[in-house]
Structures are given as C-alpha cells and as structure tokens.
Scaffold this active site. Structure first.
Site, PDB file in Angstrom:
ATOM      1  N   LYS A  34      65.686  46.084 -33.556  1.00 26.47           N
ATOM      2  CA  LYS A  34      64.804  47.243 -33.664  1.00 26.47           C
ATOM      3  C   LYS A  34      63.355  46.769 -33.716  1.00 26.47           C
ATOM      4  O   LYS A  34      62.558  47.101 -32.865  1.00 26.47           O
ATOM      5  CB  LYS A  34      65.142  48.080 -34.895  1.00 26.47           C
ATOM      6  CG  LYS A  34      66.635  48.354 -35.111  1.00 26.47           C
ATOM      7  CD  LYS A  34      67.236  49.286 -34.079  1.00 26.47           C
ATOM      8  CE  LYS A  34      68.755  49.339 -34.073  1.00 26.47           C
ATOM      9  NZ  LYS A  34      69.421  49.738 -35.296  1.00 26.47           N
ATOM     10  N   ASP A  94      69.037  48.596 -46.475  1.00 24.62           N
ATOM     11  CA  ASP A  94      69.152  48.424 -45.025  1.00 24.62           C
ATOM     12  C   ASP A  94      67.813  48.845 -44.417  1.00 24.62           C
ATOM     13  O   ASP A  94      67.494  50.033 -44.347  1.00 24.62           O
ATOM     14  CB  ASP A  94      70.293  49.302 -44.499  1.00 24.62           C
ATOM     15  CG  ASP A  94      70.432  49.248 -42.981  1.00 24.62           C
ATOM     16  OD1 ASP A  94      69.603  48.593 -42.307  1.00 24.62           O
ATOM     17  OD2 ASP A  94      71.386  49.873 -42.463  1.00 24.62           O
ATOM     18  N   TRP A 144      73.401  56.086 -40.813  1.00 28.84           N
ATOM     19  CA  TRP A 144      73.615  54.664 -41.106  1.00 28.84           C
ATOM     20  C   TRP A 144      74.077  54.451 -42.538  1.00 28.84           C
ATOM     21  O   TRP A 144      74.972  53.641 -42.783  1.00 28.84           O
ATOM     22  CB  TRP A 144      72.368  53.841 -40.772  1.00 28.84           C
ATOM     23  CG  TRP A 144      72.172  53.770 -39.284  1.00 28.84           C
ATOM     24  CD1 TRP A 144      71.182  54.346 -38.550  1.00 28.84           C
ATOM     25  CD2 TRP A 144      73.030  53.122 -38.323  1.00 28.84           C
ATOM     26  NE1 TRP A 144      71.367  54.101 -37.204  1.00 28.84           N
ATOM     27  CE2 TRP A 144      72.482  53.352 -37.045  1.00 28.84           C
ATOM     28  CE3 TRP A 144      74.212  52.381 -38.428  1.00 28.84           C
ATOM     29  CZ2 TRP A 144      73.077  52.852 -35.875  1.00 28.84           C
ATOM     30  CZ3 TRP A 144      74.804  51.880 -37.254  1.00 28.84           C
ATOM     31  CH2 TRP A 144      74.231  52.125 -35.996  1.00 28.84           C
TER      32      TRP A 144
HETATM   33  C1  LIG Z   1      70.922  49.847 -35.687  1.00 25.26           C
HETATM   34  C2  LIG Z   1      71.180  49.986 -37.136  1.00 25.26           C
HETATM   35  C3  LIG Z   1      72.311  49.416 -37.740  1.00 25.26           C
HETATM   36  C4  LIG Z   1      73.429  48.751 -36.969  1.00 25.26           C
HETATM   37  O1  LIG Z   1      73.073  47.573 -36.429  1.00 25.26           O
HETATM   38  P1  LIG Z   1      74.095  46.742 -35.532  1.00 25.26           P
HETATM   39  O2  LIG Z   1      73.293  45.514 -35.294  1.00 25.26           O
HETATM   40  O3  LIG Z   1      74.396  47.523 -34.317  1.00 25.26           O
HETATM   41  O4  LIG Z   1      75.306  46.472 -36.352  1.00 25.26           O
HETATM   42  C5  LIG Z   1      72.447  49.542 -39.105  1.00 25.26           C
HETATM   43  N1  LIG Z   1      71.527  50.192 -39.840  1.00 25.26           N
HETATM   44  C6  LIG Z   1      70.439  50.760 -39.284  1.00 25.26           C
HETATM   45  C7  LIG Z   1      69.459  51.473 -40.145  1.00 25.26           C
HETATM   46  C8  LIG Z   1      70.228  50.678 -37.914  1.00 25.26           C
HETATM   47  O5  LIG Z   1      69.145  51.238 -37.357  1.00 25.26           O
END
Ligand SMILES: *Cc1c(COP(=O)(O)O)cnc(C)c1O
Length: 362
Positions: A200, A176, A105
């Site tokens: 998540k 993030d 990511w």
């Molecule tokens: C799932 C995830 C993303 C991407 O998210 P989307 O909503 O699919 O754009 C980005 N960063 C992390 C750490 C993730 O787990």
C-alpha cells in the site's frame, strides 16, 4: 512512455524516482555486477541494503531502541495468525483478544483470531455500515485481555483512527497500519505491535513490516512455525529464512525518497492537503457522496459513490480516457475508491478533482 495516475488500493503507486533508480540498478547494483534479485541474502551487498532500509525506517518513524523491525513474508492476512501465535504464549489460560470492528480488515482479523482464542468485539460500527470509528469511551474492553487489535485505516471502508487507543495493565496494543503507515506521525511507544503489508504505502507486495516491542518476543505458542516466530526473525535480522530481498530493496529506496521529501511530518502535511482537496470536491454538491463521518475520514483511501449509480460505467470510462485508473470501489462495497498514498502527487489528485467537476457538470 505514458505514466497514468494510479489510484489502486494495492499493490499501488510507487514514487517514479524509485522506479527509475531500480531500473538503472537492475543489471548491476553499485558495481557488484549483479541484480539485487540475484544476490545472496547473506552476502555483504544485501546485508548493507537491509541495514540501511531498517535504519531509515527506524529514523522515519522514530522507532525507539527497544523495538525490533522485522521484514517478513505472508502479508497482512498472514499476521492475523502470526500475531496470536506470538502473543498468546504470554497470556494465562483461556485468553481473550479484544477487537474493535471498524470495517472489512478488522473483520478478517477477528475471524482468524477466533481460531486461537476467545474474541471479544469491544465495539463495532457494523450496524451503520462502518461509517465511523466508535469513540474509545464506548468500548467494552476486557480487563486482562491478551491484546487489543485495531485496524487504524480501513482500506475498503475509508475510516481512519485519528487517535491512538489506550490499553490497561499488560494488555498489548496491536495495530494493522497496512494502508497508512508512514503517512502520518505516530508515537510508536504507544503500541506493542504495528504491522503492515508493504504493497500500500511502502513498496512492492511480498514484504510485511512488523514493529514489535522487545519484551513481547520469545513467548510464542509451541505451534508457531519457527519461521514466523518473531524471536527467531528478530535474532536473525529477518534472515532466519530467505527474506523477500528485492521487495526490501525497493522499500529501502522508498524510505530514502521519503526522507528526501522531508520525512513523515512533511508528507503528512501534503497528505492532509491532498485529502482536503478531494473531499471538498466530493462534498461540493450531492452528485457524489462519501458516507464516512467527517472526523473519521481516511486521508489515504477514499471511497465515494455517484448519486446516480447507473453512471458508474461511464464515469470509469471517462476517467480511464484521462489517465485516471483503478478508481472502481472494492467489490464488497461497490462505488468508487481513490487511494491517494504518499506516492500519489498532488497533481494526480488535482487531475481527479478536475475530472469529478467536469463529469458532474455534464
Ligand atoms: C491490504 C490489507 C491487508 C491484507 O494484506 P495482504 O498483504 O493481502 O495479506 C490487511 N489489512 C489492511 C488494512 C489492508 O489494507
């Protein structure tokens, strides 16, 4: 009705009481005669839902008063572009963005950021297949960098920051936290921007939570779409354009559920126990393998491999037969992955551990 244990990385398990309440309120929310999906986002009903969700999240994460909470669309990957467009306006000419590359990511964030500025990868664990978080004293940060971007839980690689990085001067710390926000206590004041896709650990897909320090607003690049300019979003309580109303409502129910569980500190203790239980089973002998350095292991997203990978299909089939679903690892790394977010009860982890032991025994 049969509910399985869902180990999906996202969209992921939600607390059952939340789903039950949403079902009960589906046709008539609080005597309004409408579903939340059918409400105007500018009406008093939805505004009350929005304000409660915002206030509950603020309370759960102890978000200081000088931070705005935004509920946006576009997901985590959308923020990879929205962040540079919002933060680079305050930087001088030829700005640099620092990154720590700890997995898939952060890698995607690096790639996107290169479209907007020079990128410096201050540290990377790629050479050892992202099996640890490089310690901060080994990072080569750029003095005067516009911001430092980290992914504090790498969902695919299963590494998690156990510390908050520090930045110097005007450099903004951006994190993030998509796959572990609300799973553990954090000090929001150490960050300039925290973001996460909801699917998540917060709620359904379609909502992205952004927590941003107020002094960072209002400095977007001219090319930034108005609907993604954090200042516009903040000034309009996330209703500059139509927000993902139903997702915000479900997220609000999840926040209430989390408060009833005792809040972030209480859920963190349970998350520690759940992770301990699962890692102990994986480490018990060499039948299974988790390749992450123990001090960097994620409590939320736990990849593992069978020593004998020819057994993968029968492992997954046996798991499915026991109601343990979505254990297949991300296609980029193979193997297995168990995501054990806040809403995964310890009984689910125990059921997985029992199965791991049974399968290894056979
Ligand atoms: C799932 C995830 C993303 C991407 O998210 P989307 O909503 O699919 O754009 C980005 N960063 C992390 C750490 C993730 O787990």
């Amino acid at each position: 009705m049969t509910r399985i244990y869902n180990f999906s990385a996202g969209p992921a398990v939600l607390p059952q009481p939340v789903l039950e309440q949403a079902a009960a309120e589906m046709l008539d929310w609080h005597g309004s005669g409408m579903s939340v999906m059918e409400m105007s986002h500018r009406g008093p009903e939805f505004i009350s839902i929005y304000r409660e969700a915002e206030a509950d999240l603020r309370e759960l994460l102890r978000v200081p008063a000088n931070y705005k909470i935004l509920f946006q669309q576009g997901g985590g990957l959308g923020q990879n572009a929205i962040i540079p467009m919002n933060l680079l306006g305050r930087a001088g000419p030829d700005p640099v963005i620092d990154f720590v590359h700890t997995g898939s990511w952060s890698g995607k964030s690096i790639k996107e950021a290169r479209r907007y500025a020079r990128v410096n990868v201050a540290a990377s664990s790629e050479a050892s297949r992202f099996d640890h978080i490089p310690p901060q004293d080994s990072w080569r940060l750029t003095p005067g960098a516009a911001y430092l971007h980290v992914c504090t839980n790498e969902t695919i690689d299963g590494v998690e920051f156990q510390f908050a990085p520090t930045v110097q001067g005007d450099t903004v710390l951006v994190a993030d936290m998509s796959s572990h926000i609300l799973s553990r206590r954090i000090d929001v004041s150490q960050y300039g921007v925290i973001f996460g896709g909801a699917q998540k650990n917060i709620g359904p897909a379609g909502v992205t939570v952004v927590i941003v320090r107020e002094d960072l607003l209002g400095q977007a690049l001219p090319i930034c779409p108005s609907a993604f300019d954090w200042k516009n979003v903040a000034d309009n309580e996330s209703m500059y354009n139509t927000p993902p109303t139903y997702g915000i409502y479900i997220a609000g129910l999840v926040f209430k559920w989390l408060k009833a569980q005792g809040g972030v500190d209480a859920i963190e203790q349970r998350n520690i126990e759940k992770a301990k239980l699962l890692y102990a089973a994986l480490d018990a002998d060499d039948f299974y393998q988790n390749r992450v350095a123990p001090e960097c292991r994620s409590r939320m997203t736990i990849p593992f491999y069978l020593r004998d990978e020819s057994l993968n299909e029968s492992f997954l089939a046996g798991a499915k037969a026991r109601g343990l679903l979505q254990l297949k690892g991300h296609k980029s790394v193979g193997g297995m992955r168990a995501s054990i977010y806040n809403a995964m009860p310890i009984e689910g982890v125990q059921a997985l551990v029992d199965y791991l032991n049974e399968f290894a025994g056979r």
